[in-house]
Write a protein that holds these residues in place. Structure first.
Motif, PDB file in Angstrom:
ATOM      1  N   UNK A 193       0.811  -1.219   0.000  1.00 12.58           N
ATOM      2  CA  UNK A 193       0.000   0.000   0.000  1.00 12.58           C
ATOM      3  C   UNK A 193       0.842   1.265   0.000  1.00 12.58           C
ATOM      4  N   UNK A 194       2.146   1.136   0.206  1.00 11.69           N
ATOM      5  CA  UNK A 194       3.038   2.301   0.170  1.00 11.69           C
ATOM      6  C   UNK A 194       3.701   2.479  -1.192  1.00 11.69           C
ATOM      7  N   UNK A 195       3.445   1.537  -2.095  1.00 11.87           N
ATOM      8  CA  UNK A 195       3.973   1.674  -3.451  1.00 11.87           C
ATOM      9  C   UNK A 195       3.157   2.704  -4.232  1.00 11.87           C
ATOM     10  N   UNK A 196       3.844   3.611  -4.918  1.00 10.14           N
ATOM     11  CA  UNK A 196       3.152   4.680  -5.643  1.00 10.14           C
ATOM     12  C   UNK A 196       2.243   4.137  -6.741  1.00 10.14           C
ATOM     13  N   UNK A 197       2.636   2.991  -7.317  1.00  7.53           N
ATOM     14  CA  UNK A 197       1.834   2.440  -8.409  1.00  7.53           C
ATOM     15  C   UNK A 197       0.607   1.675  -7.912  1.00  7.53           C
ATOM     16  N   UNK A 198       0.485   1.524  -6.587  1.00  8.01           N
ATOM     17  CA  UNK A 198      -0.640   0.783  -6.042  1.00  8.01           C
ATOM     18  C   UNK A 198      -1.515   1.611  -5.102  1.00  8.01           C
ATOM     19  N   UNK A 199      -0.933   2.539  -4.412  1.00  4.64           N
ATOM     20  CA  UNK A 199      -1.709   3.301  -3.426  1.00  4.64           C
ATOM     21  C   UNK A 199      -2.777   4.146  -4.116  1.00  4.64           C
ATOM     22  N   UNK A 200      -4.019   3.997  -3.664  1.00  2.52           N
ATOM     23  CA  UNK A 200      -5.161   4.757  -4.168  1.00  2.52           C
ATOM     24  C   UNK A 200      -5.219   4.745  -5.695  1.00  2.52           C
ATOM     25  N   UNK A 201      -5.029   3.556  -6.263  1.00  4.57           N
ATOM     26  CA  UNK A 201      -5.023   3.425  -7.720  1.00  4.57           C
ATOM     27  C   UNK A 201      -6.031   2.402  -8.244  1.00  4.57           C
ATOM     28  N   UNK A 202      -6.879   1.848  -7.365  1.00  9.23           N
ATOM     29  CA  UNK A 202      -7.829   0.821  -7.782  1.00  9.23           C
ATOM     30  C   UNK A 202      -9.269   1.315  -7.636  1.00  9.23           C
ATOM     31  N   UNK A 203     -10.097   0.920  -8.599  1.00  6.71           N
ATOM     32  CA  UNK A 203     -11.522   1.249  -8.518  1.00  6.71           C
ATOM     33  C   UNK A 203     -12.186   0.449  -7.404  1.00  6.71           C
ATOM     34  N   UNK A 204     -11.733  -0.799  -7.252  1.00  6.83           N
ATOM     35  CA  UNK A 204     -12.325  -1.705  -6.269  1.00  6.83           C
ATOM     36  C   UNK A 204     -11.210  -2.516  -5.625  1.00  6.83           C
ATOM     37  N   UNK A 205     -11.342  -2.748  -4.329  1.00 10.26           N
ATOM     38  CA  UNK A 205     -10.512  -3.733  -3.637  1.00 10.26           C
ATOM     39  C   UNK A 205     -11.462  -4.756  -3.039  1.00 10.26           C
ATOM     40  N   UNK A 206     -11.191  -6.032  -3.296  1.00  2.57           N
ATOM     41  CA  UNK A 206     -11.988  -7.110  -2.712  1.00  2.57           C
ATOM     42  C   UNK A 206     -11.093  -7.945  -1.808  1.00  2.57           C
ATOM     43  N   UNK A 207     -11.697  -8.577  -0.814  1.00  3.37           N
ATOM     44  CA  UNK A 207     -10.922  -9.453   0.049  1.00  3.37           C
ATOM     45  C   UNK A 207     -11.825 -10.454   0.755  1.00  3.37           C
ATOM     46  N   UNK A 208     -11.395 -11.725   0.713  1.00  3.13           N
ATOM     47  CA  UNK A 208     -12.047 -12.770   1.506  1.00  3.13           C
ATOM     48  C   UNK A 208     -11.150 -13.172   2.678  1.00  3.13           C
ATOM     49  N   UNK A 209     -10.157 -12.373   2.955  1.00  2.00           N
ATOM     50  CA  UNK A 209      -9.203 -12.696   4.021  1.00  2.00           C
ATOM     51  C   UNK A 209      -9.897 -12.832   5.366  1.00  2.00           C
ATOM     52  N   UNK A 210      -9.380 -13.748   6.195  1.00  2.00           N
ATOM     53  CA  UNK A 210      -9.949 -13.988   7.525  1.00  2.00           C
ATOM     54  C   UNK A 210      -9.327 -13.019   8.528  1.00  2.00           C
ATOM     55  N   UNK A 211      -9.906 -11.848   8.609  1.00  2.00           N
ATOM     56  CA  UNK A 211      -9.452 -10.834   9.568  1.00  2.00           C
ATOM     57  C   UNK A 211     -10.652  -9.998   9.952  1.00  2.00           C
ATOM     58  N   UNK A 212     -10.558  -9.314  11.100  1.00  2.00           N
ATOM     59  CA  UNK A 212     -11.693  -8.485  11.513  1.00  2.00           C
ATOM     60  C   UNK A 212     -11.780  -7.228  10.643  1.00  2.00           C
ATOM     61  N   UNK A 213     -12.921  -6.553  10.738  1.00  2.00           N
ATOM     62  CA  UNK A 213     -13.188  -5.427   9.849  1.00  2.00           C
ATOM     63  C   UNK A 213     -12.195  -4.287  10.038  1.00  2.00           C
ATOM     64  N   UNK A 214     -11.767  -4.054  11.261  1.00  2.00           N
ATOM     65  CA  UNK A 214     -10.794  -2.985  11.513  1.00  2.00           C
ATOM     66  C   UNK A 214      -9.491  -3.258  10.784  1.00  2.00           C
ATOM     67  N   UNK A 215      -9.010  -4.489  10.893  1.00  2.00           N
ATOM     68  CA  UNK A 215      -7.754  -4.871  10.241  1.00  2.00           C
ATOM     69  C   UNK A 215      -7.891  -4.808   8.734  1.00  2.00           C
ATOM     70  N   UNK A 216      -8.999  -5.329   8.203  1.00  2.00           N
ATOM     71  CA  UNK A 216      -9.198  -5.338   6.750  1.00  2.00           C
ATOM     72  C   UNK A 216      -9.298  -3.924   6.188  1.00  2.00           C
TER      73      UNK A 216
END
Length: 232
Positions: free
Chosen positions: A128-151
């Motif tokens: 998320x600190x890479x310039x080519x990735x930070x705030x560059x996506x229309x959508x982020x999806x995740x099925x990762x097993x983590x709580x909402x705060x962490x996700x």
């Protein structure tokens, strides 16, 4: 695969995606005999829990508008691979911290003629600190097993202002506990959905839609490991 076929028809997905995903399932389960990728090996359960569940966000207007999508913590390629196979006009980036698993996913996708994916190896906190990735996506999806705060801390830094983070959730978690983190990351809770077809399959799964309203402060995400050990 009756549920997958219905999901493709109902969401306007590419009918060719069914054959591609049947081949992907065969290949993944073969690899699973050597490398632990998934605990779901029953064919019908695989179709429901990996394929139909992954495609459930495709009913939404946010998905229909999005062009560049990031899958954080993709694991065996979910939800990214089913979404890429069903919507070849969209660009899917699949991120995970386990390189060996990513290489298997990439190889299988190539064998199955799923070409609109790119794999990225690394932890979300670092990517998320890479310039080519930070705030560059229309959508982020995740099925990762983590709580909402962490996700929220993992995923919202990747989303453009006006874009959407879609979190796949099972039953039980109190999503309101993620309110502070969502706000800190520049997000706003939009809605929670329980797709009817998933209910029909007996799955008590939810989709949480978070809109990105403003830039994520530069201090987020915190250093690797902190979001999960010390959620906001």
């Amino acid at each position: 695969m009756k549920y997958l076929k219905r999901m493709l028809e109902m969401t306007g997905g590419d009918p060719d995606g069914e054959a591609k995903l049947e081949k992907y399932r065969t290949g993944l389960l073969e690899w699973n005999k050597k490398v632990n990728i998934t605990n779901i090996t029953n064919l019908e359960d695989f179709e429901k829990l990996h394929y139909a569940d992954s495609l459930s966000c495709a009913f939404s207007p946010e998905w229909q508008r999005g062009k560049r999508i990031l899958d954080v913590g993709t694991g065996g390629g979910f939800p990214g691979i089913p979404l890429a196979a069903a919507f070849p006009d969209k660009e899917l980036v699949l991120a995970d911290s386990l390189l060996k698993r990513l290489r298997i996913v990439e190889s299988l996708a190539r064998e199955c003629d799923i070409h609109n994916i790119k794999i990225i190896h690394g932890r979300a906190e670092d990517l998320a600190r890479r310039k080519d990735m930070r705030e560059s996506f229309d959508i982020c999806v995740s099925r990762a097993l983590a709580n909402m705060s962490t996700l929220a801390e993992y995923c919202l830094p990747f989303v453009k202002i006006g874009g959407t983070f879609i979190s796949y959730k099972g039953p039980g978690e109190d999503i309101s506990k993620g309110t502070r983190a969502i706000k800190e990351m520049g997000g706003k809770f939009l809605r929670e959905e329980r797709p009817e077809l998933l209910k029909e399959m007996g799955l008590d799964h939810r989709l949480i839609y978070i809109q990105k309203e403003k830039d994520t402060p530069k201090k987020y995400p915190r250093k690797a490991g902190t979001p999960s050990k010390d959620p906001l």
